[in-house]
Motif scaffolding. Structure first.
Motif, PDB file in Angstrom:
ATOM      1  N   ARG A  51       0.827  -1.211   0.000  1.00  0.00           N
ATOM      2  CA  ARG A  51       0.000   0.000   0.000  1.00  0.00           C
ATOM      3  C   ARG A  51       0.865   1.267   0.000  1.00  0.00           C
ATOM      4  O   ARG A  51       0.482   2.276  -0.577  1.00  0.00           O
ATOM      5  CB  ARG A  51      -0.915  -0.037   1.229  1.00  0.00           C
ATOM      6  CG  ARG A  51      -2.007   0.971   1.262  1.00  0.00           C
ATOM      7  CD  ARG A  51      -2.983   0.769   2.420  1.00  0.00           C
ATOM      8  NE  ARG A  51      -2.359   0.681   3.733  1.00  0.00           N
ATOM      9  CZ  ARG A  51      -2.323  -0.412   4.494  1.00  0.00           C
ATOM     10  NH1 ARG A  51      -2.864  -1.529   4.100  1.00  0.00           N
ATOM     11  NH2 ARG A  51      -1.724  -0.391   5.670  1.00  0.00           N
ATOM     12  N   GLU A  52       2.024   1.199   0.647  1.00  0.00           N
ATOM     13  CA  GLU A  52       2.880   2.378   0.793  1.00  0.00           C
ATOM     14  C   GLU A  52       4.305   2.044   0.362  1.00  0.00           C
ATOM     15  O   GLU A  52       5.226   2.066   1.177  1.00  0.00           O
ATOM     16  CB  GLU A  52       2.851   2.873   2.238  1.00  0.00           C
ATOM     17  CG  GLU A  52       1.469   3.303   2.676  1.00  0.00           C
ATOM     18  CD  GLU A  52       1.464   3.991   4.022  1.00  0.00           C
ATOM     19  OE1 GLU A  52       2.447   4.704   4.338  1.00  0.00           O
ATOM     20  OE2 GLU A  52       0.489   3.806   4.752  1.00  0.00           O
ATOM     21  N   GLU A  53       4.452   1.749  -0.936  1.00  0.00           N
ATOM     22  CA  GLU A  53       5.772   1.417  -1.476  1.00  0.00           C
ATOM     23  C   GLU A  53       6.800   2.463  -1.050  1.00  0.00           C
ATOM     24  O   GLU A  53       6.537   3.660  -1.126  1.00  0.00           O
ATOM     25  CB  GLU A  53       5.724   1.367  -3.008  1.00  0.00           C
ATOM     26  CG  GLU A  53       5.067   0.129  -3.561  1.00  0.00           C
ATOM     27  CD  GLU A  53       5.970  -1.095  -3.572  1.00  0.00           C
ATOM     28  OE1 GLU A  53       7.198  -0.964  -3.631  1.00  0.00           O
ATOM     29  OE2 GLU A  53       5.406  -2.197  -3.526  1.00  0.00           O
ATOM     30  N   GLY A  54       7.940   1.984  -0.584  1.00  0.00           N
ATOM     31  CA  GLY A  54       9.001   2.893  -0.175  1.00  0.00           C
ATOM     32  C   GLY A  54       8.888   3.349   1.273  1.00  0.00           C
ATOM     33  O   GLY A  54       9.673   4.182   1.720  1.00  0.00           O
ATOM     34  N   ILE A  55       7.953   2.791   2.019  1.00  0.00           N
ATOM     35  CA  ILE A  55       7.789   3.155   3.432  1.00  0.00           C
ATOM     36  C   ILE A  55       9.085   2.827   4.179  1.00  0.00           C
ATOM     37  O   ILE A  55       9.798   1.892   3.814  1.00  0.00           O
ATOM     38  CB  ILE A  55       6.574   2.406   4.045  1.00  0.00           C
ATOM     39  CG1 ILE A  55       6.206   2.989   5.414  1.00  0.00           C
ATOM     40  CG2 ILE A  55       6.820   0.903   4.111  1.00  0.00           C
ATOM     41  CD1 ILE A  55       4.867   2.475   5.952  1.00  0.00           C
ATOM     42  N   ASN A  56       9.391   3.599   5.194  1.00  0.00           N
ATOM     43  CA  ASN A  56      10.584   3.299   5.989  1.00  0.00           C
ATOM     44  C   ASN A  56      10.190   2.419   7.177  1.00  0.00           C
ATOM     45  O   ASN A  56       9.010   2.156   7.415  1.00  0.00           O
ATOM     46  CB  ASN A  56      11.307   4.574   6.428  1.00  0.00           C
ATOM     47  CG  ASN A  56      10.474   5.435   7.360  1.00  0.00           C
ATOM     48  OD1 ASN A  56       9.544   4.989   8.018  1.00  0.00           O
ATOM     49  ND2 ASN A  56      10.822   6.707   7.418  1.00  0.00           N
ATOM     50  N   LEU A  57      11.169   1.950   7.904  1.00  0.00           N
ATOM     51  CA  LEU A  57      10.934   1.027   9.009  1.00  0.00           C
ATOM     52  C   LEU A  57      10.082   1.665  10.098  1.00  0.00           C
ATOM     53  O   LEU A  57       9.185   1.024  10.659  1.00  0.00           O
ATOM     54  CB  LEU A  57      12.269   0.539   9.565  1.00  0.00           C
ATOM     55  CG  LEU A  57      12.234  -0.684  10.449  1.00  0.00           C
ATOM     56  CD1 LEU A  57      11.516  -1.842   9.766  1.00  0.00           C
ATOM     57  CD2 LEU A  57      13.637  -1.089  10.821  1.00  0.00           C
TER      58      LEU A  57
END
Length: 157
Positions: A51-57
């Protein structure tokens, strides 16, 4: 979330709560048939990354409502299994962005297809009127839940 106080009172909420396990069983059956098998936390993490490609940890931990160290261990397992890739961030190279791999995209596609097959089998046993009512009700339920989520996000922003 507030308790339902409509004309049917808490009885309607109880009826929905009583019916929900049948729907959840379809999701769990599809997850159990998935290859490779994934746990609920792993599946939830994959869905957030999708859903949120590129989300960080940190964002993943927040979405999963986990502490950062638990999300990091979960992410480590997903990376080791080839389901998630860690990529240095574009703006800040120290920040790591998370992306699905082709195998995890295929897994999610297959999982959804299996889940829909299971649901179709149940829906086929329902009357046409019951199916129509269910679809209308679920669409309205989804919209109401989204409005609640949007309202909560606006209050915390």
């Amino acid at each position: 979330m507030a308790e339902y106080h409509g004309p049917e009172g808490p009885h309607l909420a109880a009826a929905v709560d009583d019916a929900a396990p049948a729907l959840l069983a379809a999701w769990d059956a599809a997850r159990e048939r998935a290859t490779p098998r994934v746990s609920w936390p792993q599946l939830n993490a994959l869905l957030v990354v999708e859903r949120e490609e590129g989300i960080n940890l940190r964002g993943l931990a927040g979405q999963l409502k986990m502490i950062l160290s638990s999300a990091s261990r979960l992410c480590d397992r997903l990376v080791a299994s080839g389901m998630v890739e860690r990529v240095p961030g574009r703006a800040d190279r120290r920040e790591i962005a998370l992306f699905l791999t082709p195998s995890s995209r295929q897994l999610l596609h297959d999982l959804r297809a299996t889940r829909r097959e299971i649901l179709a089998e149940v829906l086929d046993r329902m009357s046409p009127a019951g199916r129509s009512a269910l679809i209308r009700g679920l669409a309205e339920f989804s919209a109401a839940a989204a409005a609640e989520t949007d309202g909560n996000q606006a209050r915390t922003a």
